[in-house]
Design a protein around this motif. Structure first.
Motif, PDB file in Angstrom:
ATOM      1  N   GLU A 264      54.070-109.786  23.370  1.00 61.39           N
ATOM      2  CA  GLU A 264      53.272-108.604  23.742  1.00 61.39           C
ATOM      3  C   GLU A 264      52.657-108.758  25.132  1.00 61.39           C
ATOM      4  O   GLU A 264      52.463-107.770  25.839  1.00 61.39           O
ATOM      5  N   TYR A 265      52.377-109.965  25.532  1.00 58.07           N
ATOM      6  CA  TYR A 265      51.752-110.199  26.840  1.00 58.07           C
ATOM      7  C   TYR A 265      52.665-109.759  27.989  1.00 58.07           C
ATOM      8  O   TYR A 265      52.204-109.245  29.000  1.00 58.07           O
ATOM      9  N   PHE A 266      53.986-109.969  27.834  1.00 57.04           N
ATOM     10  CA  PHE A 266      54.924-109.665  28.906  1.00 57.04           C
ATOM     11  C   PHE A 266      55.518-108.253  28.797  1.00 57.04           C
ATOM     12  O   PHE A 266      56.305-107.862  29.644  1.00 57.04           O
ATOM     13  N   GLN A 267      55.159-107.514  27.748  1.00 59.44           N
ATOM     14  CA  GLN A 267      55.757-106.194  27.549  1.00 59.44           C
ATOM     15  C   GLN A 267      55.291-105.202  28.607  1.00 59.44           C
ATOM     16  O   GLN A 267      54.241-105.364  29.232  1.00 59.44           O
ATOM     17  N   HIS A 268      56.067-104.149  28.772  1.00 55.53           N
ATOM     18  CA  HIS A 268      55.765-103.089  29.726  1.00 55.53           C
ATOM     19  C   HIS A 268      55.302-101.841  28.978  1.00 55.53           C
ATOM     20  O   HIS A 268      55.511-101.716  27.784  1.00 55.53           O
ATOM     21  N   GLU A 269      54.670-100.926  29.702  1.00 54.68           N
ATOM     22  CA  GLU A 269      54.349 -99.612  29.131  1.00 54.68           C
ATOM     23  C   GLU A 269      55.642 -98.818  29.046  1.00 54.68           C
ATOM     24  O   GLU A 269      56.440 -98.819  29.980  1.00 54.68           O
ATOM     25  N   GLU A 270      55.821 -98.097  27.942  1.00 59.93           N
ATOM     26  CA  GLU A 270      57.102 -97.432  27.732  1.00 59.93           C
ATOM     27  C   GLU A 270      57.288 -96.213  28.627  1.00 59.93           C
ATOM     28  O   GLU A 270      58.401 -95.891  29.013  1.00 59.93           O
ATOM     29  N   ARG A 271      56.224 -95.504  28.954  1.00 61.32           N
ATOM     30  CA  ARG A 271      56.348 -94.283  29.765  1.00 61.32           C
ATOM     31  C   ARG A 271      55.565 -94.376  31.072  1.00 61.32           C
ATOM     32  O   ARG A 271      55.001 -93.403  31.535  1.00 61.32           O
ATOM     33  N   ARG A 272      55.538 -95.529  31.676  1.00 64.72           N
ATOM     34  CA  ARG A 272      54.776 -95.686  32.923  1.00 64.72           C
ATOM     35  C   ARG A 272      55.475 -94.988  34.086  1.00 64.72           C
ATOM     36  O   ARG A 272      56.681 -94.688  34.029  1.00 64.72           O
ATOM     37  N   ILE A 273      54.726 -94.736  35.152  1.00 66.05           N
ATOM     38  CA  ILE A 273      55.277 -94.112  36.356  1.00 66.05           C
ATOM     39  C   ILE A 273      56.030 -95.197  37.124  1.00 66.05           C
ATOM     40  O   ILE A 273      55.480 -96.250  37.441  1.00 66.05           O
ATOM     41  N   ARG A 274      57.295 -94.908  37.436  1.00 67.13           N
ATOM     42  CA  ARG A 274      58.131 -95.904  38.107  1.00 67.13           C
ATOM     43  C   ARG A 274      58.527 -95.389  39.488  1.00 67.13           C
ATOM     44  O   ARG A 274      59.091 -94.303  39.606  1.00 67.13           O
ATOM     45  N   PRO A 275      58.267 -96.177  40.543  1.00 70.62           N
ATOM     46  CA  PRO A 275      58.644 -95.737  41.892  1.00 70.62           C
ATOM     47  C   PRO A 275      60.157 -95.802  42.104  1.00 70.62           C
ATOM     48  O   PRO A 275      60.807 -96.763  41.689  1.00 70.62           O
ATOM     49  N   LEU A 276      60.697 -94.779  42.735  1.00 68.10           N
ATOM     50  CA  LEU A 276      62.111 -94.758  43.104  1.00 68.10           C
ATOM     51  C   LEU A 276      62.245 -95.249  44.531  1.00 68.10           C
ATOM     52  O   LEU A 276      61.369 -95.033  45.366  1.00 68.10           O
ATOM     53  N   LEU A 277      63.370 -95.888  44.813  1.00 71.46           N
ATOM     54  CA  LEU A 277      63.592 -96.472  46.137  1.00 71.46           C
ATOM     55  C   LEU A 277      64.458 -95.531  46.963  1.00 71.46           C
ATOM     56  O   LEU A 277      65.679 -95.518  46.849  1.00 71.46           O
ATOM     57  N   VAL A 278      63.798 -94.704  47.765  1.00 63.77           N
ATOM     58  CA  VAL A 278      64.493 -93.784  48.672  1.00 63.77           C
ATOM     59  C   VAL A 278      63.915 -93.967  50.071  1.00 63.77           C
ATOM     60  O   VAL A 278      62.811 -94.485  50.242  1.00 63.77           O
ATOM     61  N   HIS A 279      64.666 -93.545  51.080  1.00 60.86           N
ATOM     62  CA  HIS A 279      64.182 -93.619  52.461  1.00 60.86           C
ATOM     63  C   HIS A 279      63.097 -92.575  52.689  1.00 60.86           C
ATOM     64  O   HIS A 279      63.039 -91.558  51.998  1.00 60.86           O
ATOM     65  N   LYS A 280      62.237 -92.831  53.677  1.00 62.15           N
ATOM     66  CA  LYS A 280      61.134 -91.906  53.965  1.00 62.15           C
ATOM     67  C   LYS A 280      61.646 -90.517  54.329  1.00 62.15           C
ATOM     68  O   LYS A 280      61.076 -89.504  53.919  1.00 62.15           O
ATOM     69  N   GLU A 281      62.732 -90.482  55.108  1.00 64.26           N
ATOM     70  CA  GLU A 281      63.281 -89.183  55.515  1.00 64.26           C
ATOM     71  C   GLU A 281      63.761 -88.389  54.296  1.00 64.26           C
ATOM     72  O   GLU A 281      63.549 -87.182  54.206  1.00 64.26           O
ATOM     73  N   GLN A 282      64.406 -89.091  53.364  1.00 64.12           N
ATOM     74  CA  GLN A 282      64.866 -88.424  52.147  1.00 64.12           C
ATOM     75  C   GLN A 282      63.683 -87.928  51.325  1.00 64.12           C
ATOM     76  O   GLN A 282      63.707 -86.818  50.783  1.00 64.12           O
ATOM     77  N   ALA A 283      62.634 -88.737  51.227  1.00 70.51           N
ATOM     78  CA  ALA A 283      61.455 -88.347  50.450  1.00 70.51           C
ATOM     79  C   ALA A 283      60.786 -87.121  51.066  1.00 70.51           C
ATOM     80  O   ALA A 283      60.384 -86.193  50.349  1.00 70.51           O
TER      81      ALA A 283
END
Length: 199
Positions: free
Chosen positions: A115-134
């Motif tokens: 349980e200590y290493f588990q993640h939140e199931e519906r957390r906000i996850r950052p996507l890896l895109v370029h600044k221009e694309q964003a």
């Protein structure tokens, strides 16, 4: 010597044919005799983990984009086990236009981690895109009223997880009915073509 071996095999096949077709089929498959020529067609393994089928039904897809995603270790392990659901997910550009985040995507907990290493199931996850694309995505979503939706998640050739996101416009009930009608007409035409054989 080879002639005697082939002759013995043919006699054995004739005898086994009279007794049992199961013995014959097992013998042929194990020895590799009478193998089909050519290679077996393999299904292409594109590494797809999850698809958002509802997005294809509810939205008209205008443009697609491939993005990486920032994950924790247990999330990657869970995704490899197939515990990812894109159904309710959506994307939103940050206020400063420097990044895009993925919201409301469910990744189940990893069964073998504590349980200590588990993640939140519906957390906000950052996507890896370029600044221009964003910045471009932020402008398009604000100005024209489009929505960003994740379409599918897959592992690429380098074994990295990628998310295919799309700029979409929502369909109304009339558009959905027209899509269903077109799909039924296409199925009917394919069925008629399949059943129609010359000769």
């Amino acid at each position: 010597m080879r002639f005697l071996l082939v002759a013995t095999l043919l006699i054995f096949l004739r005898v086994s044919q009279a007794f049992s077709p199961v013995i014959r089929n097992n013998f042929i498959s194990k020895t590799g005799l009478f193998a089909k020529s050519g290679k077996k067609k393999k299904k292409p393994n594109d590494g797809t983990i999850a698809k958002n089928r509802i997005a294809y039904r509810n939205y008209e897809i205008i443009e697609t984009l491939e993005a990486g995603i920032s994950l924790k270790g247990t999330e990657v392990k869970s995704i490899r086990e197939g515990k990812m659901n894109l159904r309710d997910g959506y994307c939103r550009a940050s206020n400063d236009g420097r990044g895009v985040s993925l919201f409301n995507v469910h990744i189940g907990k990893h069964s073998m981690s504590s349980e200590y290493f588990q993640h939140e199931e519906r957390r906000i996850r950052p996507l890896l895109v370029h600044k221009e694309q964003a910045r471009k995505l932020k402008k398009q979503t604000e100005a024209t009223g489009l929505t960003m939706v994740p379409l599918k998640a897959y592992f690429n050739e380098e074994n990295k997880l990628k998310i295919q996101i799309a700029l979409c416009r929502g369909k109304n009930a009339r558009d959905k009915r027209q899509t269903i009608k077109d799909r039924e007409n296409k199925r009917e035409a394919n069925r008629i073509m399949k059943n129609f054989r010359v000769g």
